[in-house]
Design an enzyme around this catalytic site. Structure first.
Site, PDB file in Angstrom:
ATOM      1  CB  CYS A 148     -13.075  -1.554  -4.139  1.00  0.00           C
ATOM      2  SG  CYS A 148     -12.836  -0.065  -5.131  1.00  0.00           S
ATOM      3  CG  ASN A 149     -14.885   3.050  -3.547  1.00  0.00           C
ATOM      4  OD1 ASN A 149     -14.234   2.801  -2.546  1.00  0.00           O
ATOM      5  ND2 ASN A 149     -14.396   3.741  -4.551  1.00  0.00           N
ATOM      6  CG  MET A 293      -8.762  -2.680  -9.228  1.00  0.00           C
ATOM      7  SD  MET A 293      -9.382  -1.000  -9.121  1.00  0.00           S
ATOM      8  CE  MET A 293      -9.343  -0.736  -7.366  1.00  0.00           C
TER       9      MET A 293
END
Length: 551
Positions: A148-149, A293
């Site tokens: 996600c980053n 998550m």
């Protein structure tokens, strides 16, 4: 007395003369090449000149190429195959190059989430991506780290400049993003800098949340998915496996993970920061997605005092597992299928999304007709989206009664306790530096092994040939003991002559030599002894790839 002793072993004085003559000449050719110029001095004095010559050579090659391209008509240029262009170009372009580890990356620090979600590659497609990348002319190995980053491509490139260009064009084709835009937001790292970056990523030092633990699991997943995939080769797999070791060591020997928040916990923290404090105990929570998550979001909600929440997921099994883990904590977890997502959203004040969907789950048309939330909640329905690609479209922000937050908005949370986290990072950085030295030393030894083998084989051919000449001229009646003595003598001479060069091909961090020093020594030996250098294999590999791609 010496003559009578020789007679006792059936060796005449003449034969001893021959022995002395030929045993000394058995390494003559090797000694001549080694001693014509002092080895170390020649390397040190020549290093600067070699670099200068290389720069001049590259400039000349580029200018020549420009002249040629001006003279060739467009139709003629199109007719020239990639292989012919390679053959007609200056072959010496590759003589100073070696395979390089390269990272072409976009992260939360350099690129907005809108770009990262387009670049993102689902885990199931990593093998396909590796194979496509390795089919490029100048790429030998590859790996994908997509979270996600960050979206980072790791490759072993036969040529840095050409490899980066090919990968960037591949990323553009795969994502639909123009090359110019990818250039604007990407970062490039080579060799030691690339190693340092991945080690810091694995240690949680490059994460949005310092010390985050989930990234180590994601690095492990790269190795797990890559096993058995053509293109996830020795260099890349070795780099990632060492990075896992670094990540484990940092978390074992430092307290960087103590009190560190993950992306999921930061998401929960952000939601509570945006809610009125009076509504913390009463806000209705909805979690969409029960993967890793989502599970962490649920755990952090419980830690914040939430006693009831709805979880929407494709199947009930994962939710049941989470519910079992929360047993005894007085938490009510209600499962709803994905088909009930909108009706569940209508009854929620805060909605967390963390699914692998490649298309948005919530758009403006889905949200604008949802009933308003209570004024005591602040009058706004909060969407906290920690998925990449995003699960909530940015258009939802145009709905007056809704607010959307994504992973880029978590920076507000992680700014807290920055000084304490930086102190922990310094402890971890010391470990990273130690591990970089170990990895680079290992890499240097791997780079020079072929040259060491070839130099020894070269010396052995000379020794064996000269020894055979010597023994044949001394006759067939030489005792075994004397044959062995002569053989040992020749081996000893060769080993002593090779000792210096071999020392300059090894890297043990004891004398301050860097990887580049070792490789320059290797290049010099390849030139001095006309060895079939592995550097020539770079051009051979490229030729083979071009031919294969044009069949």
């Amino acid at each position: 007395m010496a003559v009578s002793s020789c007679c006792a072993t059936k060796l005449t004085s003449a034969k001893w003369d021959k022995l002395l003559l030929y045993s000394s000449s058995s390494a003559a050719a090797l000694r001549h090449q080694l001693m014509m110029t002092p080895f170390c001095c020649r390397l040190n004095r020549g290093r600067k000149n070699l670099v200068q010559k290389s720069v001049v050579r590259c400039v000349v090659a580029q200018s020549d190429a420009a002249v040629v391209s001006d003279k060739i008509e467009p139709s003629e240029t199109a007719a020239i195959s990639a292989l012919e262009q390679l053959k007609t170009s200056a072959a010496e372009r590759y003589t100073k190059e070696r395979s390089s580890i390269v990272i072409i990356g976009h992260s939360v620090h350099t690129a907005p989430v809108e770009m990262r979600e387009k670049l993102a590659i689902p885990e199931a497609e990593w093998p396909r991506a590796i194979q496509e990348l390795c089919s490029l002319n100048h790429i030998e190995e590859a790996a994908v780290l997509s979270t996600c980053n960050r979206m980072e491509i790791y490759v072993v490139a036969l040529s840095q400049q050409r490899g980066v260009k090919e990968v960037t064009e591949w990323m553009s084709k795969n994502s639909g993003i123009p090359v110019s835009e990818i250039y604007q937001h990407r970062f490039l790292l080579y060799n030691k800098d690339a190693t340092k970056h991945l080690f810091e990523v694995s240690a949680g030092l490059d994460s949005l949340v310092l010390g985050e633990g989930q990234i180590l699991a994601q690095v492990k997943q790269v190795v797990k998915v890559g096993q058995g995939v053509d293109g996830f080769g020795r260099n890349i797999s070795g780099l990632f496996k060492h990075a896992i070791t670094v990540g484990k060591r940092v978390r074992t020997e430092t307290n960087i993970g103590a009190g560190a928040v993950s992306v999921s916990s930061a998401a929960v923290e952000l939601a509570f920061m945006k809610l009125p404090e009076s509504s913390h105990a009463t806000a209705r929570m909805l979690v969409v997605g029960a993967g890793k998550m989502g599970k962490l979001v649920i755990k952090h909600l419980v830690a914040k005092g939430c006693t009831k929440m709805v979880v929407v997921n494709r199947s009930v099994e994962k939710v049941a597992t989470i519910r079992e883990e929360m047993k005894g904590k007085g938490v009510e977890i209600i499962y709803k299928p994905l088909t009930d997502m909108l009706s569940c959203a209508a009854e929620a004040d805060v909605i967390f999304t963390s699914t692998a969907s490649e298309t948005p789950l919530f758009l403006k048309e889905h949200v604008k007709d949802l009933p308003p939330v209570n004024a005591e909640i602040g009058g706004l329905r909060l969407f906290v989206d920690i998925s990449v690609p995003r699960n909530v479209g940015s258009c939802v922000n145009n709905v007056e009664s809704a607010r959307v937050y994504n992973v880029d908005d978590l920076k507000e949370v992680v700014a807290a306790n920055k000084e304490d986290r930086l102190r922990k990072a310094m402890e971890a950085q010391t470990i990273v530096t130690e591990e970089i030295k170990q990895f680079e030393a290992r890499r240097a030894s791997l780079e020079t092994v072929p040259t060491i083998k070839k130099l020894r084989a070269y010396a052995e051919r000379i020794r064996a040939g000269e020894l055979e000449k010597c023994l044949s001229k001394m006759g067939d009646d030489i005792p075994k003991k004397t044959r062995k003595a002569v053989d040992d003598l020749s081996r000893g001479i060769v080993n002593k002559l090779l000792h210096g060069p071999m020392q300059h091909l090894r890297c043990d961090d004891s004398d301050g030599r860097t990887l580049n020093d070792i490789l320059e020594n290797m290049h010099a030996l390849n030139r001095m002894f006309s060895l079939e250098s592995d550097l020539s294999l770079v051009e051979q590999k490229i030729r083979a790839k071009v031919e294969q791609n044009h069949e």
